[in-house]
Structures are given as C-alpha cells and as structure tokens.
Design an enzyme around this catalytic site. Structure first.
Site, PDB file in Angstrom:
ATOM      1  N   SER A  46       1.951  36.069  -3.005  1.00 33.41           N
ATOM      2  CA  SER A  46       0.860  36.521  -1.856  1.00 33.41           C
ATOM      3  C   SER A  46       1.029  38.142  -1.684  1.00 33.41           C
ATOM      4  O   SER A  46       2.321  38.640  -2.257  1.00 33.41           O
ATOM      5  CB  SER A  46       1.389  35.991  -0.416  1.00 33.41           C
ATOM      6  OG  SER A  46       0.550  36.739   0.470  1.00 33.41           O
ATOM      7  N   TYR A  67       6.578  33.178   6.531  1.00 33.76           N
ATOM      8  CA  TYR A  67       5.485  33.076   5.644  1.00 33.76           C
ATOM      9  C   TYR A  67       5.842  34.398   4.603  1.00 33.76           C
ATOM     10  O   TYR A  67       6.077  34.245   3.061  1.00 33.76           O
ATOM     11  CB  TYR A  67       4.177  32.994   6.085  1.00 33.76           C
ATOM     12  CG  TYR A  67       3.145  33.122   4.874  1.00 33.76           C
ATOM     13  CD1 TYR A  67       2.668  31.749   4.388  1.00 33.76           C
ATOM     14  CD2 TYR A  67       2.753  34.321   4.384  1.00 33.76           C
ATOM     15  CE1 TYR A  67       1.988  31.646   3.423  1.00 33.76           C
ATOM     16  CE2 TYR A  67       1.635  34.194   3.594  1.00 33.76           C
ATOM     17  CZ  TYR A  67       1.339  33.037   2.734  1.00 33.76           C
ATOM     18  OH  TYR A  67       0.391  33.081   1.975  1.00 33.76           O
TER      19      TYR A  67
END
Length: 247
Positions: A138, A151
């Site tokens: 990400s 996350y």
C-alpha cells in the site's frame, strides 16, 4: 513477469482490487485461481469465465494454508505466479487501553498470511519456469494513515519483507511489489464512493500497463501513489502525514 500463459494464484480475489486484476489477467490469456473465505462471492466472481477458478481459503489459518497449498499444486501443477492480495483494514483508536483483537487479526491476515502462503508454495515456485511472487502492499507502507496504525504497519513490514525476499530469490523467482494508492473499493465502509479515491478500473488498467513493461518494475506504482512512495525522498513525510491525518 510474463503477461500471458501463466497459472496465477491470487488471494483475496472475490472483490475489489483482487477481482479486477484477476479478470484482467484472465482476459490476457492466463489461468487464474482466486481465493477468499466467502464461497458464494467467489463463485459469482468466476461465473461464465473458463480458466478462472475459485478455491476457498482462510489466510489466518496456518493449517488451512498448508492443506490448501498441497491441493493447489495437485490440481494446478503449472502454477507459477502467487499474488498475495488478501488483506483487511480496520480503524483503531489507540489513545487508551483497548481490545486488540482487530490489531491481531490485521497482523495475522496482512503479514503472516502472505509469509505462510509463500512458505507453503516456495519449493514449487522455485522449480517452476517463469515464476513470480507479487506482494500487494500500500502507499500507506511509506506514510501511515494515523487512524489505521496496524494496517499501515503491516504494509510497511510486507514492503520490507518483499525487499529481502527479492534478494534471497534472485535468479530463482521474480519478486514484485504492488503498492496501491487509495482506490474505490469496499476495503473500508464508504470507500467505493469517495471522489478523491482512484476509480478501480482506472487503477487496474494502469497496473496492467506497468506489468507489461519490459523488464517488469520491481515496484508497480501508479501515478496516484507516488506522493506517498516518494515522501521520504522528497522530504515531505510530515506534510503528507498531516494530510492523511485530516482524512
């Protein structure tokens, strides 16, 4: 990485980025196997597409991963590409003592899941021709989203793991990192309708064009993710962290 004639295993392929990429790789002439926990969603995703297959897998279960890998190799011995895409994203308030169940689930899903799946398939992939591992991280691996600290941390860890894996597997298995920006999917509630986020089809189209480059980039980075990927080099981490804090 070859763009056609592969047998590709893609975790978390029932929706979102995983499904969009699975369909594009399938359209390009690859056999694609998608996994997930929801069998109904998976079957709907592969309907009316020959050579797009579905197999259920819970990547949080190490025993299930080991059994799945054996079944996968037996059913699809031509497997040569693993795409670790399955992941969860949960917002967390870390300012007081709390139940860490969400944080623990995030670590097991986003970090241990890919590590375990790679380990279960690595002997097969090392022996397979034109093999590759694609780890989906990400933009938040490079600048964290404050309200999703675990996350962001798992994606930073997977980025680091991918770099190390690339060195260890050099000359044996190609190792590629795909780092998406914010994309309109259902990863978090309401995300699929946020105007500031990148449309899923536009993201998938740009990703496929990057995979078609020769040689394939070690990092697949669409234009929208570059402000985060290059934040440290640009001396802009604090600025971009403040921007993410305001989201």
């Amino acid at each position: 990485m070859k763009t056609t004639g592969n047998t590709i295993l893609l975790s978390g392929g029932g929706s979102g980025i995983g499904l969009a990429l699975a369909q594009r790789w399938h359209d390009a002439g690859n056999t694609v196997i998608i996994t997930g926990r929801n069998a109904t969603k998976l079957e709907a995703a592969v309907a009316d597409r020959a050579n797009l297959h579905a197999m259920t897998l819970d990547v949080t279960d190490p025993d299930a991963i080991a059994a799945f890998a054996k079944a996968m190799i037996a059913r699809f011995p031509a497997l040569n590409i693993l795409v670790n895409n399955a992941g969860v994203m949960m917002y967390e308030a870390a300012g007081a003592e709390r139940d860490l169940a969400d944080a623990e689930t995030t670590v097991v899903t986003n970090l241990l899941g890919p590590i375990r799946l790679i380990d279960a398939l690595i002997d097969h992939l090392v022996a397979a021709p034109d093999s590759a591992i694609v780890n989906v991280t990400s933009g938040l691996a490079f600048v964290p989203l404050p309200k999703a600290p675990t996350y962001s941390a798992t994606k930073a860890a997977l980025h680091s793991y991918t770099q190390a894996l690339r060195v260890q597997l050099e000359g044996q298995v190609e190792v590629i990192e795909l780092a998406p920006p914010a994309v309109r999917t259902e990863l978090t509630p309401g995300q699929s309708t946020r105007e500031a986020y990148m449309p899923l089809d536009a993201f998938a189209d740009e990703v496929m064009a990057l995979f078609a480059a020769e040689p394939t980039p070690a990092e697949i980075l669409v234009q929208n993710v570059l402000p985060l990927r290059n934040a440290e080099a640009d001396g802009a981490v604090a600025e971009r962290l403040a921007f993410l804090k305001a989201l």
